[in-house]
Design a protein around this motif. Structure first.
Motif, short mmCIF file in Angstrom:
data_model
loop_
_atom_site.label_atom_id
_atom_site.label_comp_id
_atom_site.label_asym_id
_atom_site.label_seq_id
_atom_site.Cartn_x
_atom_site.Cartn_y
_atom_site.Cartn_z
N HIS A 136 -0.69 5.72 2.94
CA HIS A 136 0.13 6.87 2.54
C HIS A 136 1.61 6.50 2.60
N PRO A 137 2.30 6.48 1.45
CA PRO A 137 3.71 6.10 1.42
C PRO A 137 4.62 7.32 1.41
N PHE A 138 5.91 7.05 1.29
CA PHE A 138 6.90 8.13 1.23
C PHE A 138 7.85 7.87 0.07
N ASN A 139 8.26 8.95 -0.56
CA ASN A 139 9.05 8.88 -1.78
C ASN A 139 10.54 8.70 -1.48
N PRO A 140 11.22 7.71 -2.10
CA PRO A 140 10.72 6.78 -3.11
C PRO A 140 10.03 5.57 -2.49
N VAL A 141 8.84 5.28 -2.99
CA VAL A 141 8.03 4.20 -2.44
C VAL A 141 8.76 2.87 -2.54
N TYR A 142 9.59 2.72 -3.57
CA TYR A 142 10.25 1.42 -3.77
C TYR A 142 11.41 1.19 -2.81
N LEU A 143 11.82 2.22 -2.04
CA LEU A 143 12.89 2.03 -1.06
C LEU A 143 12.42 2.27 0.37
N LEU A 144 11.64 3.32 0.61
CA LEU A 144 11.22 3.64 1.98
C LEU A 144 10.07 2.74 2.40
N PRO A 145 10.18 2.07 3.54
CA PRO A 145 9.18 1.06 3.88
C PRO A 145 7.90 1.58 4.51
N LEU A 146 7.88 2.83 5.00
CA LEU A 146 6.71 3.29 5.75
C LEU A 146 5.50 3.51 4.86
N ALA A 147 4.37 2.97 5.29
CA ALA A 147 3.07 3.29 4.70
C ALA A 147 2.10 3.52 5.86
N GLU A 148 1.60 4.76 5.98
CA GLU A 148 0.63 5.06 7.04
C GLU A 148 -0.72 4.46 6.64
N LEU A 149 -1.13 3.45 7.38
CA LEU A 149 -2.37 2.74 7.10
C LEU A 149 -3.47 3.32 7.99
N VAL A 150 -4.42 4.03 7.35
CA VAL A 150 -5.42 4.78 8.12
C VAL A 150 -6.81 4.30 7.73
N PRO A 151 -7.51 3.60 8.62
CA PRO A 151 -8.91 3.26 8.38
C PRO A 151 -9.82 4.31 9.01
N SER A 152 -11.09 4.25 8.66
CA SER A 152 -12.09 5.05 9.36
C SER A 152 -12.91 4.10 10.23
N ALA A 153 -13.91 4.65 10.89
CA ALA A 153 -14.76 3.82 11.75
C ALA A 153 -15.53 2.78 10.95
N VAL A 154 -15.71 3.01 9.64
CA VAL A 154 -16.51 2.08 8.84
C VAL A 154 -15.64 1.20 7.94
N THR A 155 -14.33 1.40 7.95
CA THR A 155 -13.46 0.51 7.19
C THR A 155 -13.52 -0.87 7.82
N SER A 156 -13.72 -1.90 7.02
CA SER A 156 -13.89 -3.23 7.57
C SER A 156 -12.59 -3.75 8.16
#
Length: 471
Positions: A136-156
């Motif tokens: 999940h990024p934040f607008n504008p994606v090309y400038l703001l560096p945060l990306a919430e990386l969310v796996p589930s229990a079955v994401t490898s």
């Protein structure tokens, strides 16, 4: 080997992802059935291509091509990264994910831009649930560096690790959210602030502009570089967070906010807020507002970069990743960069002081090239500039792509003289020149002295090479 990113959904967020990947050297395929998609993505890319390079001193990677394709299958076939950015409806996302997994490589990262859905909800019924993750990024994606990386229990674990690696390589910060929760982390804060702001407007306490001013002139600047808890730790003074909690903790029992209550979303409330917002900034078009936002973010991020703090530290580290050795060309290309907005004066031209900085940056690159690098300086040795002569030949503006060439015209003993030319990349026009004379100095005595043997040998060899080449 060419890296390929597939962007499914080319709206504001998808277009920002496309620009970020393309500017970092990826080939990008976009699928979006909107007949205006090509125009919209082109405009986003125009904004991104102007400002993202301003964050870096290092040359940017060769820009990748953005191609609009006619189907999901065409977009994802052979892709390394797939970013789903379709509307926030679970039935649409399930349908799109099924189509993606029917054609994409099993080893590709399949990431969703969703701001609210948990990855387990996206994975429901998927052919390969372990391939899916939220980014999940934040607008504008090309400038703001945060990306919430969310796996589930079955994401490898392999998917998570690869996602972190790729996001870091394109200059983003993957915040690994360790447990699934609706709206992840950041949007839960935004939702709380949004709810309170709606009440303040509805109850006539503040206008939209007054609320924005409270944020952008006050705590927003603190949050931009310290976040929430570190800001409050500082507020606690010498006694720190414990003192702050003891002093302000009881306020949590006071009826200051209405976070558990939401105003009825009536037409009247919508009209009130929309009217105030139009009065506040309706005189500006969306592209004007985006340009203002982007310029402000570049200035803030570059300020943080100069301090090596918060998001600026990420850019500083990524900048170092993008740098490469100078090579053996004559003259040496010591700087390739874009002129940032904070380098200009009231005339819109590059301020003369920045020319000195640019030529100083060029000489520092040459110093590193001959071994007088950061470690050499920390050991007590350096070159100091004794004299410069700068000639300004042409105007230089924010957003211009420039480079500096450097020749060693004298390199013997403790003396070093350099000839710099600053040129515009589009036509190689010379914009300014600089003669720079430097003396080697002991940082312990602050007096001139010969360089250490390995640096002296490198400087003399470079001077001889440049003289032979007609420098």
């Amino acid at each position: 080997m060419t890296k390929v990113a597939a962007i499914i959904g080319g709206g504001v967020i998808g277009g920002g992802w496309a620009a970020r990947f393309a500017l970092m050297g990826w080939e990008v395929r976009v699928f979006d059935p909107d007949p205006e998609a090509e125009r919209k993505i082109g405009e986003v890319m125009g904004n991104a291509g102007r400002v993202l390079p301003m964050l870096y001193e290092a040359p940017m990677p060769k820009r990748g091509q953005i191609t609009l394709v006619g189907s999901v299958v065409e977009a994802v076939t052979g892709a390394d990264w797939i970013q789903e950015s379709v509307p926030e409806r679970l039935d649409i996302k399930h349908r799109v994910i099924a189509e993606i997994q029917g054609a994409c490589p099993e080893g590709a990262v399949l990431a969703s831009s969703t701001s609210g859905f948990k990855p387990s909800e996206l994975q429901d019924g998927a052919a390969r649930p372990g391939q899916i993750v939220v980014a999940h990024p934040f607008n504008p994606v090309y400038l703001l560096p945060l990306a919430e990386l969310v796996p589930s229990a079955v994401t490898s674990p392999e998917t998570v690790a690869r996602a972190k690696e790729i996001l870091t390589a394109i200059g983003m910060y993957p915040l690994h959210v360790r447990a699934e929760i609706d709206a992840h982390i950041a949007d839960r804060f935004l939702e709380a602030v949004w709810r309170e702001a709606l009440w303040l407007v509805k109850d006539g306490i503040a206008t939209t502009e007054e609320i924005d001013n409270a944020i952008r002139y006050g705590f927003g600047l603190r949050w931009a570089q310290m976040g929430l808890f570190e800001t409050y730790r500082v507020a606690g003074g010498e006694a720190g967070m414990r003192h702050f909690m003891a002093q302000f903790g009881p306020c949590l029992q006071w009826p200051w906010t209405k976070l558990t209550d939401v105003p009825e979303f009536t037409d009247e409330l919508v009209d009130l807020i929309a009217g105030q917002s139009d009065k506040q900034s309706g005189h500006m078009g969306i592209r004007d507002l985006e340009r203002l936002r982007d310029n402000n973010l570049v200035a803030i991020l570059r300020g943080l970069k100069q301090q090596g703090a918060a998001a600026g530290k990420l850019i500083l580290d990524h900048d170092a990743m993008l740098r490469g050795p100078l090579g053996d060309d004559v003259p040496l290309v010591t700087v390739r960069r874009v002129v940032p907005v904070d380098w200009t004066d009231m005339n819109g031209h590059m301020n003369e002081g920045r020319y000195g900085q640019l030529f100083s940056d060029a000489s520092e690159e040459l110093m590193t090239h001959v071994g007088a690098d950061r470690a050499y300086v920390e050991a007590g040795n350096s070159y100091f500039t004794a004299e410069t002569t700068v000639k300004y030949l042409n105007e230089t503006h924010a957003g211009e792509d420039i480079y500096v060439t450097t020749r060693v015209t004298r390199g013997e003993g403790k003396k070093l003289r350099l000839w710099h030319e600053m040129c515009r990349a589009s036509d190689d026009a010379v914009l300014a020149t600089c003669v720079q004379f430097l003396l080697h100095v002991s940082l312990e005595t602050r007096r001139s002295c010969p360089p250490l043997p390995q640096v002296l040998e490198a400087v003399e060899a470079l001077a001889a090479h440049h003289a032979e080449a007609g420098a």
